[in-house]
Design an enzyme around this catalytic site. Sequence first.
Site, short mmCIF file in Angstrom:
data_model
loop_
_atom_site.label_atom_id
_atom_site.label_comp_id
_atom_site.label_asym_id
_atom_site.label_seq_id
_atom_site.Cartn_x
_atom_site.Cartn_y
_atom_site.Cartn_z
N LYS A 67 -9.63 3.33 -0.80
CA LYS A 67 -9.25 4.42 0.09
C LYS A 67 -10.35 5.48 0.16
CE LYS A 67 -4.22 3.93 -0.30
NZ LYS A 67 -3.93 3.65 1.12
N HIS A 99 4.75 7.91 5.83
CA HIS A 99 5.23 6.77 5.07
C HIS A 99 6.25 5.99 5.89
CE1 HIS A 99 7.32 5.12 1.22
NE2 HIS A 99 6.49 4.25 1.75
N ASN A 156 9.78 6.28 -2.80
CA ASN A 156 9.25 5.32 -3.77
C ASN A 156 9.34 5.81 -5.21
OD1 ASN A 156 8.77 3.27 -2.04
ND2 ASN A 156 6.60 3.69 -1.75
N ASN A 175 9.12 -0.66 5.88
CA ASN A 175 8.92 -2.03 6.35
C ASN A 175 10.25 -2.66 6.77
OD1 ASN A 175 7.67 -4.48 6.83
ND2 ASN A 175 7.69 -5.11 4.68
#
Length: 281
Positions: free
Chosen positions: A94, A137, A187, A140
Amino acid sequence: MTKHVGVVGAGTMGVGVSQAFAAFGYRTTLVDTGDEALDRAREAIARDQRFAALLGSRTPGHRVMEHLTFTTKLDDLADAEFVVENVTEDMEVKRQLYHALEDVLADECIVGANTSAIPITRLGSFTRRADRVIGTHFMNPAHLKPLVEVIRALHTSERTVRTTLLLLDTIGKQSAVVEDSPGFVTNRVLMLTLNEAVCLLDEGVATAAEIDRLFVRCFGHAMGPLATADLIGLDTVLYSLEVLLREFNDPKYRPSTLLKKYVDGGLLGRKSGRGFFAYDT
């Protein structure tokens, strides 16, 4: 007004994020380092669109593809107004990417970091535009999930927050704005649950199917924790736990040995065809 959206990283999340923007008419550029990854992304998007058409989607698949460009060149993002970063949960990868983006992106371009656990303030420190770095964020599958967790970093400007929320609203996404913390809200809680489910499996307390059935039938979850881990990718779950362990120095985030064994063995979940369950590839 945003017209061109860049998406960096053509993995599972990049595929979903690029579809989410292209479906609403944004010129969307998906960037990855290799043609093979882009070919897989193109095939995955085409497959998703065919499936959506069978379910009566109002956005024809060919219209989505018309708005998408696949490229290995970061330079193709030079006129993008918003870029979503989805590369692997590796700090050095990153860092290198954010440094490279600084030489390419327009001064006013906002960068949305779609990371699982890495603090957004730290990612912003890799740039000269910390006020224009924000956490986005996506969940999925990103093109289907209705809500995005938006993370305000230490230096994120109010203009960046407003622009991000407006952009997400135009693609039908709700937003929940939270402050910057490793793992954010979702998370930080979810990874503990997934890891503990793997520990139960490793200890032989219950089978994978029974663990998941309890969560689906007792708590009304759409899927159990082990199927969720498979969907996310066991490598991503492991990386996220390692970030949380490092950031908080709390042993409760220590990854299960079985999780590490599966990742070492290439059993990564849906994307590899097998994780805690088997999948057609």
